[in-house]
Design a protein around this motif. Structure first.
Motif, PDB file in Angstrom:
ATOM      1  N   LEU A 247     -22.603  29.710   0.299  1.00 49.96           N
ATOM      2  CA  LEU A 247     -21.202  29.346   0.530  1.00 49.96           C
ATOM      3  C   LEU A 247     -20.402  29.615  -0.729  1.00 49.96           C
ATOM      4  O   LEU A 247     -20.846  29.283  -1.834  1.00 49.96           O
ATOM      5  CB  LEU A 247     -21.084  27.866   0.910  1.00 49.96           C
ATOM      6  N   VAL A 248     -19.222  30.214  -0.574  1.00 50.03           N
ATOM      7  CA  VAL A 248     -18.277  30.393  -1.668  1.00 50.03           C
ATOM      8  C   VAL A 248     -17.055  29.526  -1.378  1.00 50.03           C
ATOM      9  O   VAL A 248     -16.519  29.553  -0.267  1.00 50.03           O
ATOM     10  CB  VAL A 248     -17.858  31.861  -1.827  1.00 50.03           C
ATOM     11  N   VAL A 249     -16.620  28.765  -2.373  1.00 45.85           N
ATOM     12  CA  VAL A 249     -15.479  27.863  -2.220  1.00 45.85           C
ATOM     13  C   VAL A 249     -14.320  28.371  -3.073  1.00 45.85           C
ATOM     14  O   VAL A 249     -14.487  28.605  -4.275  1.00 45.85           O
ATOM     15  CB  VAL A 249     -15.842  26.425  -2.639  1.00 45.85           C
ATOM     16  N   VAL A 250     -13.165  28.553  -2.447  1.00 43.56           N
ATOM     17  CA  VAL A 250     -11.959  28.970  -3.170  1.00 43.56           C
ATOM     18  C   VAL A 250     -10.824  28.015  -2.823  1.00 43.56           C
ATOM     19  O   VAL A 250     -10.833  27.368  -1.772  1.00 43.56           O
ATOM     20  CB  VAL A 250     -11.542  30.415  -2.827  1.00 43.56           C
ATOM     21  N   GLY A 251      -9.854  27.930  -3.706  1.00 46.12           N
ATOM     22  CA  GLY A 251      -8.717  27.051  -3.483  1.00 46.12           C
ATOM     23  C   GLY A 251      -7.517  27.804  -2.935  1.00 46.12           C
ATOM     24  O   GLY A 251      -7.382  29.022  -3.114  1.00 46.12           O
ATOM     25  N   ARG A 252      -6.670  27.064  -2.240  1.00 45.04           N
ATOM     26  CA  ARG A 252      -5.369  27.587  -1.789  1.00 45.04           C
ATOM     27  C   ARG A 252      -4.318  26.568  -2.179  1.00 45.04           C
ATOM     28  O   ARG A 252      -4.303  25.457  -1.672  1.00 45.04           O
ATOM     29  CB  ARG A 252      -5.348  27.812  -0.277  1.00 45.04           C
ATOM     30  N   ARG A 253      -3.464  26.958  -3.117  1.00 40.94           N
ATOM     31  CA  ARG A 253      -2.475  26.007  -3.617  1.00 40.94           C
ATOM     32  C   ARG A 253      -1.420  25.714  -2.549  1.00 40.94           C
ATOM     33  O   ARG A 253      -0.888  26.611  -1.906  1.00 40.94           O
ATOM     34  CB  ARG A 253      -1.789  26.548  -4.882  1.00 40.94           C
ATOM     35  N   THR A 254      -1.165  24.415  -2.360  1.00 45.60           N
ATOM     36  CA  THR A 254      -0.144  23.962  -1.423  1.00 45.60           C
ATOM     37  C   THR A 254       1.154  23.734  -2.184  1.00 45.60           C
ATOM     38  O   THR A 254       1.227  22.825  -3.015  1.00 45.60           O
ATOM     39  CB  THR A 254      -0.571  22.655  -0.735  1.00 45.60           C
ATOM     40  N   PRO A 255       2.186  24.558  -1.964  1.00 38.95           N
ATOM     41  CA  PRO A 255       3.437  24.410  -2.720  1.00 38.95           C
ATOM     42  C   PRO A 255       4.161  23.120  -2.374  1.00 38.95           C
ATOM     43  O   PRO A 255       4.023  22.587  -1.266  1.00 38.95           O
ATOM     44  CB  PRO A 255       4.252  25.633  -2.294  1.00 38.95           C
ATOM     45  N   GLY A 263       0.904  31.438   2.468  1.00 38.74           N
ATOM     46  CA  GLY A 263       0.003  32.507   2.062  1.00 38.74           C
ATOM     47  C   GLY A 263      -1.302  31.970   1.509  1.00 38.74           C
ATOM     48  O   GLY A 263      -1.421  30.784   1.200  1.00 38.74           O
ATOM     49  N   LEU A 264      -2.282  32.854   1.381  1.00 37.22           N
ATOM     50  CA  LEU A 264      -3.591  32.451   0.889  1.00 37.22           C
ATOM     51  C   LEU A 264      -3.708  32.576  -0.617  1.00 37.22           C
ATOM     52  O   LEU A 264      -4.538  31.919  -1.225  1.00 37.22           O
ATOM     53  CB  LEU A 264      -4.665  33.319   1.549  1.00 37.22           C
ATOM     54  N   GLY A 265      -2.921  33.425  -1.228  1.00 35.99           N
ATOM     55  CA  GLY A 265      -3.098  33.721  -2.641  1.00 35.99           C
ATOM     56  C   GLY A 265      -4.002  34.934  -2.800  1.00 35.99           C
ATOM     57  O   GLY A 265      -4.848  35.224  -1.940  1.00 35.99           O
ATOM     58  N   ALA A 266      -3.834  35.649  -3.909  1.00 31.05           N
ATOM     59  CA  ALA A 266      -4.535  36.921  -4.111  1.00 31.05           C
ATOM     60  C   ALA A 266      -6.048  36.751  -4.173  1.00 31.05           C
ATOM     61  O   ALA A 266      -6.796  37.539  -3.584  1.00 31.05           O
ATOM     62  CB  ALA A 266      -4.029  37.586  -5.390  1.00 31.05           C
ATOM     63  N   VAL A 267      -6.528  35.724  -4.875  1.00 34.52           N
ATOM     64  CA  VAL A 267      -7.976  35.535  -5.027  1.00 34.52           C
ATOM     65  C   VAL A 267      -8.620  35.203  -3.689  1.00 34.52           C
ATOM     66  O   VAL A 267      -9.617  35.814  -3.285  1.00 34.52           O
ATOM     67  CB  VAL A 267      -8.281  34.445  -6.064  1.00 34.52           C
ATOM     68  N   VAL A 281     -12.030  27.788   2.341  1.00 32.86           N
ATOM     69  CA  VAL A 281     -10.711  27.785   1.711  1.00 32.86           C
ATOM     70  C   VAL A 281     -10.216  26.353   1.713  1.00 32.86           C
ATOM     71  O   VAL A 281     -10.030  25.740   2.778  1.00 32.86           O
ATOM     72  CB  VAL A 281      -9.724  28.684   2.478  1.00 32.86           C
ATOM     73  N   VAL A 282     -10.002  25.797   0.510  1.00 30.76           N
ATOM     74  CA  VAL A 282      -9.664  24.378   0.373  1.00 30.76           C
ATOM     75  C   VAL A 282      -8.250  24.236  -0.171  1.00 30.76           C
ATOM     76  O   VAL A 282      -7.975  24.666  -1.304  1.00 30.76           O
ATOM     77  CB  VAL A 282     -10.651  23.661  -0.573  1.00 30.76           C
ATOM     78  N   PRO A 283      -7.327  23.654   0.598  1.00 30.90           N
ATOM     79  CA  PRO A 283      -5.957  23.457   0.093  1.00 30.90           C
ATOM     80  C   PRO A 283      -5.940  22.379  -0.983  1.00 30.90           C
ATOM     81  O   PRO A 283      -6.701  21.407  -0.922  1.00 30.90           O
ATOM     82  CB  PRO A 283      -5.187  23.019   1.336  1.00 30.90           C
ATOM     83  N   HIS A 284      -5.089  22.585  -1.991  1.00 31.89           N
ATOM     84  CA  HIS A 284      -4.979  21.596  -3.069  1.00 31.89           C
ATOM     85  C   HIS A 284      -3.582  21.627  -3.648  1.00 31.89           C
ATOM     86  O   HIS A 284      -2.845  22.597  -3.510  1.00 31.89           O
ATOM     87  CB  HIS A 284      -6.019  21.848  -4.153  1.00 31.89           C
ATOM     88  N   ASP A 285      -3.203  20.536  -4.332  1.00 34.89           N
ATOM     89  CA  ASP A 285      -1.885  20.439  -4.956  1.00 34.89           C
ATOM     90  C   ASP A 285      -1.791  21.318  -6.187  1.00 34.89           C
ATOM     91  O   ASP A 285      -2.797  21.601  -6.833  1.00 34.89           O
ATOM     92  CB  ASP A 285      -1.600  18.994  -5.344  1.00 34.89           C
TER      93      ASP A 285
END
Length: 285
Positions: A247-255, A263-267, A281-285
């Motif tokens: 499993l790979v975990v990446v963040g998605r910034r919540t504006p 959007g998901l963001g470039a990474v 994909v984990v949303p975060h502040d």
């Protein structure tokens, strides 16, 4: 902590792989599995109670029965939810706390791995969204969890999810941070000219990363953690790491101000379309 693991199913090979992954995730975490077939119109009004399972495709019902046979102690529900598939699935996932979907899985760096429904759900959901390829073995050999972070803004939600996944699996957690260093190689390898500058930057970046991870190591002492700083772009580093990860975990910034088109963001976009393993994909502040 989510109440259930929600998985979108439509009878495809991708959704079958996602359902298997979600079933084992639910089994590991002691949660229920909620299979959701989304799309179509609202059922016709009737005085008789509506059995939502009656509108499910045969392949979906067979998949439900297969998972019940493989994991007999797992609580499984299966239902049809009307509406646009992406938004119906997002609503279901947000209610229960974790959404799992199948990706399109064309394979290779030249192919796009994520369909429009999965990508839209990953960009909109307030809960973590896991995208699973058709060739994923949901109950296969555990090979570790990888998470990408920025030690300056590590993202509490992202690290919490990654550590929880590693703890539930009894797996090693590999934490990667990308830094703009004067080398094209991993900074833990032999230094390049000028060695003093490279070593100093690498050591400082690794110390900051270790400091950011210290509270999480204390909270999850059972998790083996491997922290690395790389000079590769974050997306490329995570795609390469996905070759040997479960499993790979990446963040998605919540504006703070909700955009018209999330959007998901470039990474996250790079990892989703070129990964070799499931991606959360984990949303975060």
């Amino acid at each position: 902590m989510s109440h259930a693991v929600v998985v979108g199913v439509d009878g495809s090979a991708q959704s079958a792989a996602a359902a298997e992954w979600a079933a084992y995730q639910a089994h590991r975490s002691g949660q229920a599995l909620r299979m959701v077939h989304a799309g179509g119109a609202e059922p016709t009004l009737s005085a008789e109670p509506v059995d939502r399972a009656q509108s499910l495709p045969r392949l979906v019902l067979e998949l439900r029965d297969h998972l019940a046979d493989v994991l007999p102690g797992l609580e499984i529900s299966c239902e049809h939810v009307p509406g646009h598939p992406a938004y119906a699935l997002v609503a279901a996932g947000d209610r229960d706390g974790l959404l799992v979907l199948g990706s399109r899985g064309l394979g290779g760096l030249a192919g796009l791995l994520v369909g429009s429904v999965a990508q839209r759900a990953a960009a909109h959901a307030a809960c973590p969204v896991v995208l699973v390829r058709a060739d994923t073995d949901g109950g296969g050999v555990e090979s570790g969890v990888v998470v990408g972070v920025d030690s300056a803004r590590p993202g509490t939600e992202v690290l919490a999810f990654a550590f929880e996944q590693a703890a539930e699996r009894g797996a090693k957690l590999r934490v990667l941070e990308s830094r703009n260093l004067p080398t094209g190689r991993y900074v833990t390898e032999a230094p390049v000219d000028p060695p003093e500058i490279t070593e100093g930057l690498a050591a400082g970046a690794l110390v900051r990363l270790q400091d950011a991870l210290a509270p999480w190591r204390k909270k999850f002492p059972e998790v083996r953690v491997e922290a690395e700083v790389t000079a590769w772009p974050a997306g490329r580093a995570l795609v390469e790491a996905s070759r040997s990860a479960s499993l790979v975990v990446v963040g998605r910034r919540t504006p703070r101000i909700r955009p018209a088109v999330p959007g998901l963001g470039a990474v996250a976009h790079t990892v989703l379309h070129h990964t070799h393993s499931p991606v959360a994909v984990v949303p975060h502040d």
